[in-house]
Design an enzyme around this catalytic site. Structure first.
Site, PDB file in Angstrom:
ATOM      1  N   HIS A  15      35.008  32.719 -34.501  1.00 20.80           N
ATOM      2  CA  HIS A  15      34.432  31.374 -34.612  1.00 20.80           C
ATOM      3  C   HIS A  15      33.857  31.147 -36.001  1.00 20.80           C
ATOM      4  CE1 HIS A  15      29.912  32.180 -33.408  1.00 20.80           C
ATOM      5  NE2 HIS A  15      30.311  32.969 -34.376  1.00 20.80           N
ATOM      6  N   CYS A  34      27.448  33.333 -39.829  1.00 20.97           N
ATOM      7  CA  CYS A  34      28.355  32.674 -38.884  1.00 20.97           C
ATOM      8  C   CYS A  34      28.989  31.412 -39.473  1.00 20.97           C
ATOM      9  CB  CYS A  34      27.636  32.359 -37.577  1.00 20.97           C
ATOM     10  SG  CYS A  34      27.476  33.806 -36.487  1.00 20.97           S
ATOM     11  N   HIS A  40      34.997  34.741 -38.314  1.00 23.39           N
ATOM     12  CA  HIS A  40      34.671  36.140 -38.028  1.00 23.39           C
ATOM     13  C   HIS A  40      34.648  36.278 -36.519  1.00 23.39           C
ATOM     14  CE1 HIS A  40      30.953  33.937 -37.709  1.00 23.39           C
ATOM     15  NE2 HIS A  40      30.621  34.826 -36.805  1.00 23.39           N
ATOM     16  N   HIS A  42      33.452  38.079 -32.681  1.00 24.38           N
ATOM     17  CA  HIS A  42      32.410  38.716 -31.880  1.00 24.38           C
ATOM     18  C   HIS A  42      33.064  39.348 -30.657  1.00 24.38           C
ATOM     19  CE1 HIS A  42      28.827  37.115 -33.886  1.00 24.38           C
ATOM     20  NE2 HIS A  42      29.492  35.972 -34.035  1.00 24.38           N
ATOM     21  N   ASP A  80      40.207  34.838 -24.991  1.00 23.30           N
ATOM     22  CA  ASP A  80      40.367  36.175 -25.580  1.00 23.30           C
ATOM     23  C   ASP A  80      41.368  36.174 -26.725  1.00 23.30           C
ATOM     24  OD1 ASP A  80      39.788  38.937 -25.741  1.00 23.30           O
ATOM     25  OD2 ASP A  80      41.612  39.412 -24.613  1.00 23.30           O
ATOM     26  N   HIS A  81      40.948  36.780 -27.841  1.00 25.78           N
ATOM     27  CA  HIS A  81      41.769  36.854 -29.058  1.00 25.78           C
ATOM     28  C   HIS A  81      42.146  35.479 -29.592  1.00 25.78           C
ATOM     29  CE1 HIS A  81      41.806  41.075 -28.042  1.00 25.78           C
ATOM     30  NE2 HIS A  81      42.266  41.328 -29.249  1.00 25.78           N
ATOM     31  N   GLU A 125      26.501  37.616 -27.232  1.00 28.39           N
ATOM     32  CA  GLU A 125      27.294  37.473 -28.452  1.00 28.39           C
ATOM     33  C   GLU A 125      27.232  38.759 -29.270  1.00 28.39           C
ATOM     34  OE1 GLU A 125      28.008  33.668 -30.877  1.00 28.39           O
ATOM     35  OE2 GLU A 125      26.354  34.665 -31.905  1.00 28.39           O
TER      36      GLU A 125
HETATM   37 NI    NI Z   1      29.171  34.404 -35.326  1.00 31.48          NI
END
Ligand code: NI
Length: 136
Positions: A15, A34, A40, A42, A80-81, A125
């Site tokens: 995100h 972020c 990047h 999580h 996911d992914h 997170e």
């Molecule tokens: Ni982040």
């Protein structure tokens, strides 16, 4: 007798927390790392709690296989992914903070549960940062 049954799940997603109507300095000071323009990831950990009456016929509040499959189809397959900002329609105009993600997950799961069942979703997170939403 109302009992809570819980299921853990996991997804990896990328995100970026960013507002196009803010300059880079304000994005950086608000969202920190972020806001990185290259995105990047999580490792999100999810705990879904369903509270309801025990069905006297089955002894279950909810069949855990059904809950597992529901989390897979509504959350894991969708997130996911994925790059949440780019690939998940719910975040097209919604900043994918943990707070907003947990509300989106709740809203995806809620319609599949019985009205007498309560839902609470906890989303990690990072191992130390987590959020919780129960629809209230
Ligand atoms: Ni982040």
């Amino acid at each position: 007798m109302r009992v809570t049954v819980s299921r853990k799940a996991h997804f990896n997603a990328a995100h970026r927390l960013y507002r196009a109507d803010w300059d880079d300095a304000k994005n950086e000071s608000t969202f920190g790392k972020c806001s990185n323009e290259y995105f990047h990831g999580h490792n999100y950990e999810l705990i879904v709690h369903v509270t309801g009456e025990i069905n006297p016929e089955t002894g279950y509040v909810m069949d855990m296989k059904v809950l597992r499959d529901l989390i897979k189809s509504e959350v894991e397959d969708a997130f996911d992914h994925k790059n949440l900002n780019v690939q998940v329609p719910e975040f097209k105009n919604l900043i994918p903070t943990a707070e907003n993600i947990v509300v989106v997950i709740y809203n995806k799961l809620r319609p599949h549960l019985e009205t007498q069942q309560d839902l609470e979703v906890v989303l990690y997170e990072t191992p130390r940062n987590f959020v919780k939403y129960n629809g209230k």
